[in-house]
Every structure is written in structure tokens, then in C-alpha cells.
Design a protein around this motif. Structure first.
Motif, PDB file in Angstrom:
ATOM      1  N   GLN A   1      43.521  79.306  -8.425  1.00 26.38           N
ATOM      2  CA  GLN A   1      44.873  78.569  -8.802  1.00 26.38           C
ATOM      3  C   GLN A   1      45.905  79.379  -9.162  1.00 26.38           C
ATOM      4  OE1 GLN A   1      43.518  75.499 -11.488  1.00 26.38           O
ATOM      5  NE2 GLN A   1      42.411  74.111  -9.868  1.00 26.38           N
ATOM      6  N   LEU A   2      45.515  80.437  -9.797  1.00 26.60           N
ATOM      7  CA  LEU A   2      46.677  81.418 -10.444  1.00 26.60           C
ATOM      8  C   LEU A   2      47.063  82.477  -9.459  1.00 26.60           C
ATOM      9  CD1 LEU A   2      45.347  81.872 -13.915  1.00 26.60           C
ATOM     10  CD2 LEU A   2      47.386  80.369 -13.199  1.00 26.60           C
ATOM     11  N   TYR A   3      45.937  82.923  -8.572  1.00 28.62           N
ATOM     12  CA  TYR A   3      46.132  84.203  -7.863  1.00 28.62           C
ATOM     13  C   TYR A   3      46.300  83.947  -6.209  1.00 28.62           C
ATOM     14  CZ  TYR A   3      44.717  86.002 -12.209  1.00 28.62           C
ATOM     15  OH  TYR A   3      44.721  86.283 -13.536  1.00 28.62           O
ATOM     16  N   GLY A   4      45.917  82.641  -6.051  1.00 25.85           N
ATOM     17  CA  GLY A   4      45.948  82.225  -4.486  1.00 25.85           C
ATOM     18  C   GLY A   4      44.966  82.869  -3.585  1.00 25.85           C
ATOM     19  N   ASP A   5      45.134  82.748  -2.340  1.00 26.89           N
ATOM     20  CA  ASP A   5      44.222  83.253  -1.194  1.00 26.89           C
ATOM     21  C   ASP A   5      44.361  84.677  -1.133  1.00 26.89           C
ATOM     22  OD1 ASP A   5      43.634  80.745  -0.724  1.00 26.89           O
ATOM     23  OD2 ASP A   5      45.096  80.402   0.862  1.00 26.89           O
TER      24      ASP A   5
ATOM     25  N   LEU B   1      28.991  92.628 -16.917  1.00 25.09           N
ATOM     26  CA  LEU B   1      30.119  92.084 -16.918  1.00 25.09           C
ATOM     27  C   LEU B   1      30.902  91.713 -15.863  1.00 25.09           C
ATOM     28  CD1 LEU B   1      31.281  93.788 -20.143  1.00 25.09           C
ATOM     29  CD2 LEU B   1      30.383  91.533 -20.293  1.00 25.09           C
ATOM     30  N   THR B   2      30.552  92.227 -14.548  1.00 24.95           N
ATOM     31  CA  THR B   2      31.189  91.964 -13.303  1.00 24.95           C
ATOM     32  C   THR B   2      31.088  90.367 -13.125  1.00 24.95           C
ATOM     33  OG1 THR B   2      29.352  92.638 -11.992  1.00 24.95           O
ATOM     34  CG2 THR B   2      31.068  93.981 -12.494  1.00 24.95           C
ATOM     35  N   ALA B   3      30.133  89.607 -13.500  1.00 24.36           N
ATOM     36  CA  ALA B   3      29.857  88.414 -13.382  1.00 24.36           C
ATOM     37  C   ALA B   3      30.281  87.475 -14.133  1.00 24.36           C
ATOM     38  CB  ALA B   3      28.222  88.212 -13.150  1.00 24.36           C
ATOM     39  N   ARG B   4      30.887  87.855 -15.347  1.00 22.62           N
ATOM     40  CA  ARG B   4      31.230  87.230 -16.461  1.00 22.62           C
ATOM     41  C   ARG B   4      32.218  86.085 -16.122  1.00 22.62           C
ATOM     42  NH1 ARG B   4      33.963  90.354 -21.010  1.00 22.62           N
ATOM     43  NH2 ARG B   4      35.832  90.126 -19.559  1.00 22.62           N
ATOM     44  N   GLU B   5      33.057  86.161 -15.184  1.00 25.23           N
ATOM     45  CA  GLU B   5      34.252  85.296 -14.895  1.00 25.23           C
ATOM     46  C   GLU B   5      33.745  84.633 -13.482  1.00 25.23           C
ATOM     47  OE1 GLU B   5      35.629  87.402 -17.866  1.00 25.23           O
ATOM     48  OE2 GLU B   5      35.288  88.552 -15.932  1.00 25.23           O
ATOM     49  N   LEU B   6      32.737  84.582 -13.013  1.00 22.44           N
ATOM     50  CA  LEU B   6      32.481  84.072 -11.595  1.00 22.44           C
ATOM     51  C   LEU B   6      32.608  82.545 -11.755  1.00 22.44           C
ATOM     52  CD1 LEU B   6      31.247  84.662  -9.099  1.00 22.44           C
ATOM     53  CD2 LEU B   6      28.940  84.027  -9.932  1.00 22.44           C
ATOM     54  N   LEU B   7      32.321  81.736 -12.788  1.00 19.53           N
ATOM     55  CA  LEU B   7      32.245  80.370 -12.541  1.00 19.53           C
ATOM     56  C   LEU B   7      33.764  79.942 -13.083  1.00 19.53           C
ATOM     57  CD1 LEU B   7      29.160  79.137 -14.823  1.00 19.53           C
ATOM     58  CD2 LEU B   7      29.361  79.445 -12.386  1.00 19.53           C
ATOM     59  N   ILE B   8      34.635  80.562 -13.379  1.00 20.96           N
ATOM     60  CA  ILE B   8      36.026  80.199 -13.381  1.00 20.96           C
ATOM     61  C   ILE B   8      36.917  80.792 -12.234  1.00 20.96           C
ATOM     62  CG2 ILE B   8      35.888  79.996 -15.789  1.00 20.96           C
ATOM     63  CD1 ILE B   8      37.757  82.468 -16.227  1.00 20.96           C
ATOM     64  N   ALA B   9      36.260  81.567 -11.189  1.00 23.11           N
ATOM     65  CA  ALA B   9      36.893  82.275 -10.207  1.00 23.11           C
ATOM     66  C   ALA B   9      37.637  81.264  -9.132  1.00 23.11           C
ATOM     67  CB  ALA B   9      36.176  83.576  -9.739  1.00 23.11           C
ATOM     68  N   ASP B  10      36.368  80.962  -8.556  1.00 24.35           N
ATOM     69  CA  ASP B  10      36.479  80.181  -7.184  1.00 24.35           C
ATOM     70  C   ASP B  10      37.659  81.342  -6.182  1.00 24.35           C
ATOM     71  OD1 ASP B  10      36.324  78.004  -5.685  1.00 24.35           O
ATOM     72  OD2 ASP B  10      37.987  77.082  -6.175  1.00 24.35           O
ATOM     73  N   MET B  11      37.061  82.431  -6.174  1.00 27.88           N
ATOM     74  CA  MET B  11      37.592  83.581  -5.292  1.00 27.88           C
ATOM     75  C   MET B  11      36.825  84.511  -5.301  1.00 27.88           C
ATOM     76  SD  MET B  11      40.615  84.764  -8.028  1.00 27.88           S
ATOM     77  CE  MET B  11      40.876  86.383  -7.270  1.00 27.88           C
TER      78      MET B  11
ATOM     79  N   LYS C   1      51.928  87.788 -13.486  1.00 29.83           N
ATOM     80  CA  LYS C   1      51.325  86.645 -13.053  1.00 29.83           C
ATOM     81  C   LYS C   1      49.785  86.689 -13.325  1.00 29.83           C
ATOM     82  CE  LYS C   1      52.906  86.876  -8.743  1.00 29.83           C
ATOM     83  NZ  LYS C   1      53.403  86.464  -7.517  1.00 29.83           N
ATOM     84  N   GLY C   2      49.265  85.405 -14.115  1.00 28.89           N
ATOM     85  CA  GLY C   2      47.862  85.500 -14.168  1.00 28.89           C
ATOM     86  C   GLY C   2      47.569  85.132 -15.618  1.00 28.89           C
TER      87      GLY C   2
END
Length: 391
Positions: A14-18, A44-54, A279-280
Motif C-alpha cells: 500500500q505504501l510502495y506500490g507495484d 531476517l529476510t523473512a521477518r516482514e513477509l506477512l506485512i509485505a504483500d509485495m 516515502k515509506g
């Protein structure tokens, strides 16, 4: 199972777009101030996977059957938006592929131009480096919220320190990233100063350094914000950070009663970054001293260790959340089974699992990061019990 993720109040997409790819891994190049062990950096490369959607660049050991089983046990589908690597060569190949495809990359940590052209950065590289440079802290706070500090050349550092009273803090002022308190040197006595100067000598750097007064801290917050042109500037939340006397990071808990002065100080700093072109997501380490004054000691214009925990705060049962990270000191099998039991019990939410058994020719301890959640007494009891088990 998709219902859980559909309730996220915010995603990185949602923040960074396509056409934007995310990597949280430090570059494989040498960095004297970020001494994260290789397998820890991979996990730690997977730590944000669930909030990424990218698209996220993730190590292969973090996307196997065991991580998937943990997600299923938590009632979450394992996301499909990732690109894997297994070593430095394949990691750098993922960066070059994104560049070739015309995609932008949001880097958690800056990489040198030999790995990817600066034009590929989602945030202008010069701005990104400047925003995260400790020497430029006063630029982004506009001179506010700062302890007494001095910027000195490395060859003048030893003599300058003799004029400072203990305790004080030494921070590198070069463009190398730091994290988790690594690179920050707190000196309480002559022996600490000697060790700090030796470490700086070993770094073989000609950069400047920052000397700061040590703050007598009553509370240590990481306050986080998000900005995009579509969403505007929003306060995500804050966590209380657990560090030792030398500033090393050991996790955090969600803070639900943050002083408004802290929130507004962070918002002001975030707006300064946005005005410069950022931005971010960003998180700022703000201290409150014993007199109630707010001090900014570190600015991280990127995702932070507790970002996932804060974004999913309202989705997890209970009033208390505690970030949890561990590596296997017992066997990998016993470590995994204990984590799985805690997840099935509904008190430990998985963010990332790094399967040490991915490596067949050597023993690599498995690693895990997640979120304890529930009532504080229960969470603390199970956290302590896990530590006793994993010895």
C-alpha cells in the motif's frame, strides 16, 4: 485462512506500490559496524513477509515446509510473493534481475553500486543514506530533541574523548548501516574507551565520529510512522525497547500508553524526512529521561524490528505483545517442536523460521522470530520457560 491477512490495517505494498521489490538483508560486502551473523541475516529476510504483500527477497531456508507448517498452525496462508536466494551469488542475481526488469528496490540497508545501479533504489540512494547517517541526526530533527553531541574526525577522536566526562556514547558517522545497537559504543570508564578505540582502529576507517552525552533513561521507545502520497502521514504505534547497559538490542514489547510528547516529536521528525522526499515506514529511537525530556538518539528511515508486531497489534489475542527471537541451543528438531506447540496453543505468532536442516553438510542451528501475545503474566512465564528449555 486468508481472512487473517485480509484484516491487516497496512501493508508495504500500500505504501510502495507495484513493481517494487523489498530486501531486508545487509549486503554481503564487509561492514565494520554491522556484525550480524550470516544465518541471522538470512533469517531476517523473512521477518516482514506477512506485512509485505509485495515481492520480498528471502533465503531458501526460510520458505520450506517447517515455516509453512508454523503458518498453518497460526491460521495463516504462507504468502507467495517472494523470490529466493541461497548464497551471495544468487542474492546479487536477484538484485540484478529486478534492475533488468525495470523494478525499484526498497533496501533495508544500502548496498554499493557494484551490486545494483543507484537508480534502482526506490528512495533516492543519496537521500536514503543521509537519512540513516547518525552524523546527520541534527539535519532531520532540525536541531531539536538532541543530547549534547560533537562530530570529530577519527584522528582527533582519542584526544577529544579526554575532554568528555563519563558516561558518553560514540557512534560512527560514515555511510555504513548499523542495527540492533551494533556500532554504538557506550563508555562508562577507561576500559570501555580503550575497547571502543581499538574497535575503531580495527575498522580502518577515515570517517568522522559522533560523541554524545549518555541519557539517564526512564523509557526507551521506538515510535513508528508510515507515509505515502495516497495514505498521508500516519502513526503506526510504538514499542518499548529492551537493551542492555551497552545499548545492544534484545527485543521489545508493544507500548499502549505512549506520552503524547513522544508521539509528536516522532511525527515532527517524520515530517522532516517526508519533506526531503522520503516515502515509506520509519522508526525513531526516542528516549525519555528522568526529567521527562525527549531525546532522539537514532533515526531508522526503514522497517524496524517491531514493525510487523505493531501493524498486527489489533489482530493478535490479548493485551500484551512481546517480540521473540531465538536460535536452537537444543537440537533443531526439539527447537522446532517446542515452537510449533506454542503456536498451536495460540500464544506465539510466527513471523519467520529459518530451518538449519536446510544445510545437509554442516550443523546450522535453526532460528525463529515471532510474537508472544496474551496476558503479560502468562506471556512472561512462557517466555522464561522457553529460555530454560532452550539451553
Amino acid at each position: 485462512m486468508n481472512n487473517f491477512l485480509s484484516k491487516r490495517p497496512l501493508t508495504m505494498h500500500q505504501l510502495y506500490g507495484d513493481h517494487v521489490v523489498f530486501t531486508s538483508r545487509p549486503s554481503f560486502e564487509k561492514n565494520p559496524w554491522l556484525t550480524t551473523e550470516e544465518h541471522q541475516a538470512n533469517m531476517l529476510t523473512a521477518r516482514e513477509l506477512l506485512i509485505a504483500d509485495m515481492p520480498v527477497i528471502i533465503h531458501e531456508a526460510a520458505v520450506g515446509e517447517k515455516p509453512r507448517e508454523l503458518m498453518r498452525a497460526a491460521g495463516v496462508d504462507f504468502p507467495s510473493h517472494y523470490r529466493t536466494f541461497k548464497d551471495a551469488e544468487s542474492y546479487n542475481a536477484r538484485l540484478r534481475e529486478a534492475e533488468k526488469n525495470g523494478e525499484k528496490i526498497f533496501f533495508q540497508y544500502a548496498h554499493s553500486s557494484e551490486f545494483v545501479d543507484p537508480s534502482t533504489y526506490y528512495i533516492d540512494k543519496e537521500l536514503f543514506v543521509a537519512l540513516n547517517n547518525k552524523m546527520k541526526l541534527s539535519d532531520w530533527t532540525k536541531g531539536k530533541f538532541l543530547p549534547k553531541r560533537e562530530v570529530v574526525a577519527v584522528d582527533e577522536l582519542e584526544e577529544t574523548l579526554k575532554k568528555w566526562n563519563y558516561p558518553y556514547v560514540i557512534k560512527p558517522g560514515d555511510e555504513h548501516p548499523t542495527a540492533g545497537g551494533y556500532g554504538v559504543m557506550i563508555c562508562y570508564n577507561d576500559e570501555d574507551r580503550k575497547q571502543a578505540l581499538n574497535r575503531i582502529k580495527e575498522a580502518e576507517t577515515d570517517s568522522d565520529f559522533v560523541i554524545e552525552d549518555y541519557i539517564n533513561t526512564k523509557q526507551n521507545y521506538c515510535v513508528q510512522y508510515a507515509y505515502s502520497e495516497n495514505t498521508g502521514l500516519n502513526y503506526i504505534g510504538a514499542s518499548i525497547q529492551n537493551t542492555n547497559e551497552y545499548g545492544k538490542y534484545f527485543g521489545n514489547i508493544t507500548a499502549h500508553n505512549v506520552p503524547q510528547t513522544v508521539i509528536e516529536a516522532g511525527r515532527e521528525i517524520m515530517q522532516n524526512g517526508v519533506d526531503a522526499g522520503y516515502k515509506g515506514i520509519a522508526g525513531f529511537d526516542l528516549l525519555v529521561d528522568d526529567k521527562g525530556e525527549v531525546y532522539a538518539i537514532d533515526l531508522n528511515f526503514r522497517q524496524n524490528g517491531s514493525t510487523s508486531m505493531l501493524i498486527m497489534d489489533e489482530l493478535l489475542a490479548g493485551d500484551y505483545e512481546k517480540f521473540f527471537g531465538a536460535y536452537a541451543k537444543v537440537s533443531n528438531d526439539a527447537f522446532y517442536e517446542r515452537i510449533l506447540d506454542e503456536v498451536k496453543a495460540g500464544r506465539l505468532f510466527p513471523l519467520a523460521y529459518y530451518d538449519g536442516d536446510f544445510y545437509e553438510d554442516e550443523h546450522v542451528p535453526s532460528r525463529f522470530v515471532g510474537i508472544w501475545h496474551g496476558e503479560q503474566q502468562d506471556v512472561d512465564a512462557h517466555d522464561k520457560a522457553f529460555a530454560e528449555f532452550n539451553q
